[in-house]
Design an enzyme around this catalytic site. Structure first.
Site, short mmCIF file in Angstrom:
data_model
loop_
_atom_site.label_atom_id
_atom_site.label_comp_id
_atom_site.label_asym_id
_atom_site.label_seq_id
_atom_site.Cartn_x
_atom_site.Cartn_y
_atom_site.Cartn_z
N ARG A 15 -7.89 -9.00 29.00
CA ARG A 15 -6.48 -8.81 29.39
C ARG A 15 -5.72 -7.87 28.44
O ARG A 15 -4.61 -7.44 28.75
CB ARG A 15 -5.76 -10.17 29.43
N THR A 77 -16.71 -21.65 23.30
CA THR A 77 -16.19 -21.89 21.94
C THR A 77 -17.16 -22.74 21.10
O THR A 77 -17.29 -22.51 19.90
CB THR A 77 -14.82 -22.59 22.00
N TYR A 98 -8.75 -19.55 15.42
CA TYR A 98 -9.06 -18.43 16.33
C TYR A 98 -8.57 -17.12 15.71
O TYR A 98 -7.48 -17.07 15.14
CB TYR A 98 -8.34 -18.60 17.68
N GLY A 99 -9.33 -16.08 15.93
CA GLY A 99 -8.95 -14.76 15.42
C GLY A 99 -7.78 -14.13 16.14
O GLY A 99 -7.17 -13.19 15.64
N GLY A 137 -6.37 -27.01 27.26
CA GLY A 137 -6.97 -28.34 27.29
C GLY A 137 -5.87 -29.36 27.04
O GLY A 137 -5.02 -29.17 26.19
N ARG A 330 8.78 13.11 0.03
CA ARG A 330 7.34 13.01 0.35
C ARG A 330 6.53 12.50 -0.85
O ARG A 330 7.06 12.37 -1.94
CB ARG A 330 6.86 14.36 0.86
N ASN A 374 21.73 21.54 -11.56
CA ASN A 374 22.49 21.63 -10.31
C ASN A 374 21.84 22.64 -9.38
O ASN A 374 21.71 23.82 -9.73
CB ASN A 374 23.93 22.04 -10.61
N ASN A 383 6.13 27.27 -3.51
CA ASN A 383 4.99 26.69 -4.24
C ASN A 383 3.63 27.10 -3.68
O ASN A 383 2.61 26.77 -4.25
CB ASN A 383 5.10 25.17 -4.24
#
Ligand code: UD1
Ligand code: CA
Length: 453
Positions: A15, A77, A98-99, A137, A330, A374, A383
């Site tokens: 799903r 399971t 459960y994962g 269940g 950055r 400044n 660069n």
């Protein structure tokens, strides 16, 4: 007491509509399966992941902090847990998780284990009271309200269908009892599936008491089976993270629209305005303002910093500094104290000294800038020559006129003054005025001709 945890993650997850293994989808920076792994590890449990569908991908992503057992065919399971029999044969308690159920908390599992021990059970199921029990269940109790058995949806009769207490799919067992149960488990049913829930029947017949511990917060057992449920689980985790920060003294103006990954630290009285995204190991100090639509990744922001609508990646911003709006800091940048980085400024792999001002429209790449420098509007540190990158240094107290280019590598010594419009290709000594532009020539009366051209 030695605890081991078996986490089931072999299922296909049809799903999910994905080419990726279901449990490798992410909520913030963590895969789904990392959530139960971390919770089990926090309880001191050694973890074994039962993998099957796309096993190699899961193994590669999760790495060697857990053991693996491969379930080549998904026969139920119970069959999945059987793959881990050799893993659980030398411990006291076994936790089954459960994962694809990332919302479970350490706190709840601690309570489950405490209940299990206090009530001298051999196995304890985590149950929940839900409005729509379809698919789960059902927990069937006897007339003394004691746990009797679990009946799977397909096997329920009309009365059992109405039971709202369901099996959450998480359990704790005494290891020996679980091993006995697994040895006797068969697939003797219409589905030819090994139901793990049958283990409970087997154990209670032979070994002792099975009980159910009911969870308080139902969201903890929600599984992620589709991308809609992925978004729902993300919202729940987001709300938990944001609430925890607010309880610790952070002001989040619009928690619905604030995305803070797990493991981020934020100091008290810091304000997070709407639309902010804070990622991977970011640490923010006290009394900062993180303004609208700011994104900060893996960075350190010290106290009293004000940031407006900016992006900061892998960098450090020291106290009392102002950033933005629309600045782009950055990786590997170090911005000092009392600095101003204004609008449309990009900084990369550079150090900016205390008190320096870079107010607008400037690029600083691969440079070391001293204190109280400044920058005039439109300065570029040039660069890159198309092949290599070079570093420049601008020392303390330099004044840079607007629209200056520094062709790296150059060094500008302290207290110098760079005339506006200069293209600086040579080092500038201390206290020096550098002018590097063509002289202006005025040709009187010529404007009219140009305009008529
Ligand atoms: C199971 C329980 C049910 C409970 C529900 C809670 C059984 C028989 N039923 O339902 O009582 O209410 O969980 O969600 O246990 N998996 C494997 N290998 C397999 C089958 C499943 O690794 O062969 C894994 C899946 O990847 C998943 C988990 O086990 O993470 C649960 O499987 P799922 O099919 O959703 O459980 P149900 O049988 O529907
Ligand atoms: Ca299911």
């Amino acid at each position: 007491m030695k605890i081991k945890s078996v986490i089931l993650a072999a299922g296909k997850g049809t799903r999910m509509q994905s080419k990726k293994a279901k449990v490798l989808h992410k909520i913030f920076n963590r895969t789904l399966v990392e959530y139960p792994i971390k919770v089990a590890q926090a309880l001191g449990a050694e973890v074994c992941l039962v993998i099957g569908h796309m096993a190699d991908d899961v193994k590669k992503e999760v790495g060697n902090e857990v053991s693996y057992r491969v379930q080549t065919e998904q026969l139920g399971t119970g069959h999945a847990v059987m793959q881990a029999i050799d893993f659980i044969n030398d411990c006291d308690l076994v936790l089954i998780l459960y994962g694809d159920t990332p919302l479970i908390t350490t706190d709840t599992l601690n309570k489950l284990i405490a209940y299990h021990i206090r009530h001298k059970c051999v196995g304890t199921v985590l149950s929940a009271q839900v409005n729509n029990p379809f698919g789960y269940g059902r927990i069937v109790r006897n007339s003394f309200n004691e746990f009797e058995k679990i009946v799977e949806e397909k096997d329920t009769n009309i009365t059992q269908k109405k039971i709202k207490e369901i099996n959450g799919g998480m359990y704790v067992f005494n290891a020996n009892s679980l091993l006995e149960g697994l040895k006797k488990l068969t697939n003797n049913n219409a589905q030819k599936e090994y139901y793990f829930t049958d283990v409970l029947d087997i154990i209670s017949e032979n070994d002792g008491k099975i009980d159910a511990y009911m969870i308080k917060d139902n969201t903890e057992i929600l599984g992620v089976n589709s991308k809609i449920q992925l978004a729902e689980a993300t919202t729940i985790i987001k709300n938990r993270i944001n609430s925890a920060h607010m309880e610790m003294g952070v002001i989040i103006e619009d928690p619905q629209n604030t995305y803070i990954e797990p493991d981020i630290q934020i100091g008290i009285d810091t304000i997070i305005e709407p639309g902010c995204v804070l990622k991977s190991n970011t640490i923010i100090g006290d009394n900062c303002t993180i303004g609208y639509n700011t994104k900060i990744i893996n960075s350190i922001i010290k106290n009293n910093v004000k940031i407006e609508s900016s992006i900061i990646i892998d960098s450090t911003i020291s106290q009392n500094t102002k950033i933005g709006p629309f600045a782009y800091i950055r990786p590997n940048s170090n911005i000092g104290e009392n600095v101003k980085i204004g609008d449309f400024v990009e900084i990369k792999n550079s150090n900016i000294g205390d008190g320096t001002k870079v107010a607008h429209l400037t690029y600083i790449g691969d440079a070391d800038i001293g204190r109280d420098v400044n920058f005039g509007c439109g300065t570029v540190i040039v660069n890159y020559d198309g092949k290599n990158k070079y570093r420049s240094e601008i020392k303390d107290n330099v004044f840079i006129g607007c629209n200056t280019n520094f062709i790296s590598p150059v060094t500008i010594e302290s207290n110098s003054y760079i005339a506006a419009g200069s293209t600086i290709t040579k080092d500038v000594p201390e206290n020096t005025l550098a002018v590097a532009r063509a002289r202006q020539i005025n040709k009187e009366g010529r404007a009219k001709n140009k305009k008529n051209d």
